[in-house]
Design an enzyme around this catalytic site. Sequence first.
Site, PDB file in Angstrom:
ATOM      1  N   ASP A 183     -11.736   5.848  -1.897  1.00  0.00           N
ATOM      2  CA  ASP A 183     -12.663   5.202  -2.822  1.00  0.00           C
ATOM      3  C   ASP A 183     -12.519   3.694  -2.652  1.00  0.00           C
ATOM      4  O   ASP A 183     -12.320   3.219  -1.523  1.00  0.00           O
ATOM      5  CB  ASP A 183     -12.430   5.678  -4.260  1.00  0.00           C
ATOM      6  CG  ASP A 183     -13.673   5.524  -5.131  1.00  0.00           C
ATOM      7  OD1 ASP A 183     -14.732   6.019  -4.714  1.00  0.00           O
ATOM      8  OD2 ASP A 183     -13.587   4.914  -6.202  1.00  0.00           O
ATOM      9  N   ASP A 207     -11.674   9.393   2.142  1.00  0.00           N
ATOM     10  CA  ASP A 207     -11.431   7.966   1.933  1.00  0.00           C
ATOM     11  C   ASP A 207     -10.634   7.760   0.655  1.00  0.00           C
ATOM     12  O   ASP A 207     -10.371   8.708  -0.089  1.00  0.00           O
ATOM     13  CB  ASP A 207     -12.768   7.213   1.829  1.00  0.00           C
ATOM     14  CG  ASP A 207     -13.628   7.755   0.699  1.00  0.00           C
ATOM     15  OD1 ASP A 207     -13.456   7.277  -0.450  1.00  0.00           O
ATOM     16  OD2 ASP A 207     -14.453   8.664   0.929  1.00  0.00           O
TER      17      ASP A 207
END
Length: 290
Positions: A211, A209
């Site tokens: 973040d 991802d």
Amino acid sequence: MDTVIGIIGGSGVYEIDGLEDAQWISVEGPFGAPSDDLLVGKLNGVKMVFLPRHGRGHVQTPSTVNYRANIDALKRAGVTDVISVSACGSFREEMAPGDFVIVDQFIDRTFDREKSFFGPGCVAHVSVAHPTCPRLSQHCYDAALSAGITAHMGGTYLAMEGPQFSTLAESKMYREHWGADVIGMTNMPEAKLAREAELCYASVAMITDYDSWHPDHGEVDVTQIIATLMGNASKAKSIIAQLPERLGEARSDCPHGCDKALEFAIITQPEARDPAMVAKLDAIAGRVLG
């Protein structure tokens, strides 16, 4: 000396495919129980030891993992080279979910973990200026490229305590002011302890991802992470499968001195050392404590 490859499997990596004569063994040590038993076998003629960092079924949080017991258990099992596989978030647009980063630096923001095997009665200071092994890291990077994985050689890993993900303000600070490239919860104090144990250590970080800093991706979502993890896990296994051939059965000394990290690190004079502490360090520092 024979090569013995240790794999610490993070989220999504709970086994190694193709291990011959594989068996789970229990290893006891003075630092408590490791996360799980060790899966021991051979892959292409090279001994391999696998430890699920969070335990089978993912029962340990990043903070409750007994990092000292894990590294001690691997050392007792004869491991010479440790490859850490873990999930992480990215602070860089070009380091996208699904990519891998071969980490070479850390910023340690953990605060609730035992970070050293040494202590009162036997004091030691090792250098972690370069906390990963360049030789072992290069092998991991080459294996990733060979497997068709988009991999980045080098990157700074911000180790946070967790288990919560970052606030937006923290994410922006780590990215814009601290120069971190990825963020995770498990590589510290693991890397420091591996250095104290004179083990070569490489970190293979699997990006799941962005973040929370990325304006187009919003906050971190666990369902998104798990979906990306499933794809990353098969990629990680393709790297692991190549390591026996790349490292070889016979192991020579580490050219970067990882396996001699304690040579001049122990400060406590022999006559002042606590025998009980020295006994606990039999696997970790037996080479220099004699």
